[in-house]
Design a protein around this motif. Structure first.
Motif, short mmCIF file in Angstrom:
data_model
loop_
_atom_site.label_atom_id
_atom_site.label_comp_id
_atom_site.label_asym_id
_atom_site.label_seq_id
_atom_site.Cartn_x
_atom_site.Cartn_y
_atom_site.Cartn_z
N HIS A 168 0.90 -1.13 0.18
CA HIS A 168 0.10 0.10 -0.04
C HIS A 168 0.87 1.11 -0.04
O HIS A 168 0.65 2.20 0.73
N LEU A 169 1.85 1.16 -0.82
CA LEU A 169 2.87 2.16 -1.05
C LEU A 169 2.52 3.26 -2.22
O LEU A 169 3.59 4.00 -2.39
N GLY A 170 1.48 2.74 -2.86
CA GLY A 170 1.31 3.29 -4.46
C GLY A 170 2.28 3.04 -5.22
O GLY A 170 2.50 3.88 -6.49
N HIS A 171 2.93 1.94 -5.21
CA HIS A 171 4.11 1.44 -6.33
C HIS A 171 3.25 0.91 -7.31
O HIS A 171 2.09 0.57 -7.17
N ASN A 172 3.83 0.90 -8.59
CA ASN A 172 3.08 0.16 -9.63
C ASN A 172 3.98 -1.00 -10.25
O ASN A 172 3.83 -1.26 -11.34
N ALA A 173 4.89 -1.25 -9.62
CA ALA A 173 6.00 -2.38 -10.04
C ALA A 173 5.91 -3.27 -8.88
O ALA A 173 6.21 -3.00 -7.70
N MET A 174 5.96 -4.82 -9.18
CA MET A 174 6.02 -5.59 -7.93
C MET A 174 6.90 -7.04 -8.45
O MET A 174 6.86 -7.18 -9.82
N TYR A 175 7.70 -7.77 -7.64
CA TYR A 175 8.56 -8.43 -7.94
C TYR A 175 8.50 -9.78 -7.20
O TYR A 175 8.36 -9.47 -5.76
N TRP A 176 8.98 -10.93 -7.64
CA TRP A 176 9.16 -12.08 -7.03
C TRP A 176 10.66 -12.34 -7.07
O TRP A 176 11.25 -12.46 -8.22
N TYR A 177 11.44 -12.37 -5.91
CA TYR A 177 12.95 -13.06 -5.65
C TYR A 177 12.63 -14.44 -4.89
O TYR A 177 12.07 -14.54 -3.93
N LYS A 178 13.67 -14.96 -5.32
CA LYS A 178 13.85 -16.43 -4.62
C LYS A 178 15.24 -16.41 -4.00
O LYS A 178 16.28 -15.91 -4.71
N GLN A 179 15.38 -16.55 -2.78
CA GLN A 179 16.89 -16.70 -2.10
C GLN A 179 17.02 -17.98 -1.50
O GLN A 179 16.55 -18.39 -0.33
N SER A 180 17.71 -18.73 -2.03
CA SER A 180 18.18 -20.11 -1.49
C SER A 180 19.57 -19.76 -0.58
O SER A 180 20.18 -18.98 -0.51
N ALA A 181 19.62 -20.84 0.30
CA ALA A 181 20.91 -20.93 1.33
C ALA A 181 22.11 -20.58 0.51
O ALA A 181 22.54 -21.25 -0.59
N LYS A 182 22.80 -19.53 0.88
CA LYS A 182 24.07 -19.22 0.49
C LYS A 182 24.27 -18.93 -1.07
O LYS A 182 25.50 -19.16 -1.69
N LYS A 183 23.19 -18.47 -1.67
CA LYS A 183 23.17 -18.09 -2.93
C LYS A 183 22.47 -16.44 -3.08
O LYS A 183 21.67 -16.04 -2.27
N PRO A 184 22.91 -16.07 -4.15
CA PRO A 184 22.40 -14.65 -4.25
C PRO A 184 20.79 -14.59 -4.58
O PRO A 184 20.41 -15.60 -5.04
N LEU A 185 20.06 -13.50 -4.24
CA LEU A 185 18.57 -13.39 -4.65
C LEU A 185 18.56 -13.49 -6.24
O LEU A 185 19.39 -13.09 -7.00
N GLU A 186 17.60 -14.32 -6.44
CA GLU A 186 17.44 -14.63 -7.99
C GLU A 186 15.95 -14.02 -8.30
O GLU A 186 14.86 -14.19 -7.54
N LEU A 187 16.14 -13.08 -9.49
CA LEU A 187 14.83 -12.56 -9.81
C LEU A 187 14.12 -13.50 -10.31
O LEU A 187 14.47 -14.25 -11.52
N MET A 188 12.77 -13.67 -10.14
CA MET A 188 11.94 -14.69 -10.80
C MET A 188 10.80 -13.80 -11.50
O MET A 188 10.85 -14.57 -12.96
N PHE A 189 10.31 -12.92 -11.25
CA PHE A 189 9.25 -12.42 -12.04
C PHE A 189 9.05 -10.81 -11.77
O PHE A 189 9.26 -10.53 -10.59
N VAL A 190 8.68 -10.26 -12.71
CA VAL A 190 8.49 -8.66 -12.64
C VAL A 190 7.21 -8.15 -13.31
O VAL A 190 6.79 -8.72 -14.38
#
Lengths: 112, 114
Positions: free
Chosen positions: B26-48
């Motif tokens: 509820h921040l008035g933003h117009n873009a949303m994202y899903w990231y996956k973070q596995s153990a000891k790995k960088p965040l991976e962008l899944m969907f935008v």
């Protein structure tokens, strides 16, 4: 998307100033540099963002040289609660969203 | 609270189950994202999603299915997952196209596939 390189880990002591440097040799003209902090089992939290020269807020300073191929996050007088992973990102914001790629980050350990 | 709320915080599911992760901002933003973070790995962008349209899908397996019914809500539907899908799933939002490059992240959903 520009790739970033940071040290994997750093150690410091309470009260010291910590400088974490990030390399981004392929940064594009429109790219901004953004730093995030992440504690275990939480989402990353925005710290600071800049385009060139120096930016300062209540939490940190960001130094960017003229060629913009690197940047340095400076945390003044760290405390134990600053132990976290720090990510440097470069990217652009357009109508397709913010295309920011996270690298491995720098794991900062602050010791008493 | 960051303004981005994810539910549930923890989820344990079997490989044959179907579940959904929910994200709300509820921040008035117009873009949303899903990231996956596995153990000891960088965040991976899944969907935008920008302006409720999907603009990025980084070769994510079809067992993950996103849905963005409006600019405030984002779902990740899960079915027939594998144990290696166990990870922290993070939702983020931002204001795209305005020069503000900051993401606001939720606290994540810790998913365990058994």
């Amino acid at each position: 998307l520009a790739k970033t390189t940071q040290p994997i880990s750093m150690d410091s002591y309470e009260g010291q100033e910590v400088n974490i440097t990030c390399s981004h040799n392929n940064i594009a003209t429109n790219d901004y540099i953004t730093w995030y902090q992440q504690f275990p089992s939480q989402g990353p939290r925005f710290i600071i963002q800049g385009y060139k020269t120096k930016v300062t807020n209540e939490v940190a300073s960001l130094f960017i040289p003229a060629d913009r191929k690197s940047s340095t996050l400076s945390l003044p007088r760290v405390s134990l609660s600053d132990t976290a992973v720090y990510y440097c990102l470069v990217g652009v914001s357009n109508n397709a969203g913010n295309m920011l790629t996270f690298g491995g980050g720098t794991r900062l350990m602050v010791k008493p | 609270e960051t303004g981005v709320t994810q539910t549930p915080r923890h989820l344990v599911m079997g490989m044959t189950n179907k579940k959904s992760l929910k994200c709300e901002q509820h921040l008035g933003h117009n873009a949303m994202y899903w990231y996956k973070q596995s153990a000891k790995k960088p965040l991976e962008l899944m969907f935008v999603y920008s302006l409720e349209e999907r603009v990025e899908n980084n070769s994510v397996p079809s067992r993950f299915s996103p849905e963005c019914p409006n600019s405030s809500h984002l779902f990740l539907h899960l079915h027939t997952l594998q144990p290696e899908d166990s990870a922290l799933y993070l939702c983020a939002s931002s204001t795209s196209g305005t020069g503000d490059y900051g993401y606001t992240f939720g606290s994540g959903t810790r998913l365990t596939v058994v």
